[in-house]
Design a protein around this motif. Structure first.
Motif, PDB file in Angstrom:
ATOM      1  N   SER A   1       0.909  -1.231   0.024  1.00  0.00           N
ATOM      2  CA  SER A   1       0.225  -0.139   0.048  1.00  0.00           C
ATOM      3  C   SER A   1       0.680   1.343  -0.052  1.00  0.00           C
ATOM      4  CB  SER A   1      -1.048   0.058   1.062  1.00  0.00           C
ATOM      5  OG  SER A   1      -0.502   0.058   2.299  1.00  0.00           O
TER       6      SER A   1
ATOM      7  N   SER B   1       2.187   1.601  -3.571  1.00  0.00           N
ATOM      8  CA  SER B   1       1.254   1.829  -4.508  1.00  0.00           C
ATOM      9  C   SER B   1       0.799   3.465  -4.330  1.00  0.00           C
ATOM     10  CB  SER B   1      -0.062   1.008  -4.303  1.00  0.00           C
ATOM     11  OG  SER B   1      -1.248   1.661  -3.750  1.00  0.00           O
ATOM     12  N   ARG B   2       0.645   3.903  -3.198  1.00  0.00           N
ATOM     13  CA  ARG B   2       0.279   5.223  -2.946  1.00  0.00           C
ATOM     14  C   ARG B   2       1.612   6.356  -3.324  1.00  0.00           C
ATOM     15  NH1 ARG B   2       2.115   7.279   1.396  1.00  0.00           N
ATOM     16  NH2 ARG B   2       1.913   5.462   2.593  1.00  0.00           N
TER      17      ARG B   2
ATOM     18  N   ASP C   1       1.550   5.920  -7.264  1.00  0.00           N
ATOM     19  CA  ASP C   1       0.397   6.197  -7.664  1.00  0.00           C
ATOM     20  C   ASP C   1      -0.038   5.142  -8.742  1.00  0.00           C
ATOM     21  OD1 ASP C   1      -2.086   7.678  -8.214  1.00  0.00           O
ATOM     22  OD2 ASP C   1      -1.096   8.820  -9.983  1.00  0.00           O
ATOM     23  N   VAL C   2       0.094   3.678  -8.458  1.00  0.00           N
ATOM     24  CA  VAL C   2      -0.208   2.841  -9.098  1.00  0.00           C
ATOM     25  C   VAL C   2      -0.892   1.780  -8.192  1.00  0.00           C
ATOM     26  CG1 VAL C   2       1.680   2.878 -10.689  1.00  0.00           C
ATOM     27  CG2 VAL C   2       1.873   1.340  -8.527  1.00  0.00           C
ATOM     28  N   THR C   3      -1.883   0.941  -8.726  1.00  0.00           N
ATOM     29  CA  THR C   3      -2.522   0.015  -7.911  1.00  0.00           C
ATOM     30  C   THR C   3      -1.795  -1.008  -7.389  1.00  0.00           C
ATOM     31  OG1 THR C   3      -3.166  -1.392  -9.816  1.00  0.00           O
ATOM     32  CG2 THR C   3      -4.783   0.248  -9.555  1.00  0.00           C
ATOM     33  N   PRO C   4      -2.252  -1.626  -6.167  1.00  0.00           N
ATOM     34  CA  PRO C   4      -1.413  -2.910  -5.843  1.00  0.00           C
ATOM     35  C   PRO C   4      -1.393  -3.915  -6.742  1.00  0.00           C
ATOM     36  CG  PRO C   4      -2.984  -2.073  -3.950  1.00  0.00           C
ATOM     37  CD  PRO C   4      -3.181  -1.272  -5.396  1.00  0.00           C
ATOM     38  N   ARG C   5      -2.335  -4.131  -7.794  1.00  0.00           N
ATOM     39  CA  ARG C   5      -2.487  -5.189  -8.572  1.00  0.00           C
ATOM     40  C   ARG C   5      -1.242  -4.855  -9.550  1.00  0.00           C
ATOM     41  NH1 ARG C   5      -6.476  -6.255 -13.578  1.00  0.00           N
ATOM     42  NH2 ARG C   5      -6.308  -8.473 -13.834  1.00  0.00           N
ATOM     43  N   THR C   6      -0.900  -3.783 -10.011  1.00  0.00           N
ATOM     44  CA  THR C   6       0.168  -3.566 -10.848  1.00  0.00           C
ATOM     45  C   THR C   6       1.492  -3.714 -10.004  1.00  0.00           C
ATOM     46  OG1 THR C   6      -0.839  -1.326 -11.802  1.00  0.00           O
ATOM     47  CG2 THR C   6       1.504  -1.458 -11.781  1.00  0.00           C
TER      48      THR C   6
ATOM     49  N   ARG D   1       1.954  -6.194  -7.967  1.00  0.00           N
ATOM     50  CA  ARG D   1       1.879  -7.644  -7.981  1.00  0.00           C
ATOM     51  C   ARG D   1       2.258  -8.232  -9.568  1.00  0.00           C
ATOM     52  NH1 ARG D   1      -2.363  -6.709  -4.325  1.00  0.00           N
ATOM     53  NH2 ARG D   1      -4.093  -7.055  -5.937  1.00  0.00           N
TER      54      ARG D   1
END
Length: 123
Positions: A8, A11-12, A15-20, A22
């Motif tokens: 997290s 990702s913050r 500025d990307v998603t956790p999925r990115t 992973r």
């Protein structure tokens, strides 16, 4: 003690998603350690993610980004920087060729449009 990041946090900060994140982990481009189910990312992972995101913005393939990341050497990154410069030069040449191709396409479109308009005036 070196700085670490949770998924997290990364990702913050990026500025990307956790999925990115992973996804890039699955590709072997970042390698977090685990504490139970929690992923712990290192400063090296942060640098790798920044390089991936920058590479994507300038049009590098995933394979090219991975190549540069794999060259990382904490004692000195001259080889990595030299290769990065080569990749930048190649990308710039590709873009220049694409610009020429686009200009040629525009000329061809202008010609086709002019012929169509001339033919329509005949009706």
């Amino acid at each position: 003690m070196s700085t670490t990041y949770s998924i997290s946090d990364l990702s913050r900060l990026l500025d990307v998603t956790p999925r990115t994140i992973r996804f890039y982990e699955e590709q072997g481009m970042v390698a977090p350690t685990r504490r139970g189910q929690e992923r712990i990312y290192s400063g090296r992972d942060m640098v790798a993610m920044k390089l991936i995101l920058r590479g994507k913005r300038i049009g590098f393939s995933l394979a090219e980004c991975k190549e540069l990341i794999d060259m990382y050497d904490p004692t000195g990154n001259k080889k990595q920087l030299d290769r990065f410069l080569e990749k930048i030069t190649q990308r710039r040449e590709q873009l220049q060729q694409q610009m020429l191709d686009i200009e040629q396409m525009q000329v061809e479109l202008d010609t086709a449009e002019e012929r169509c308009r001339t033919a329509l005036e005949a009706f």
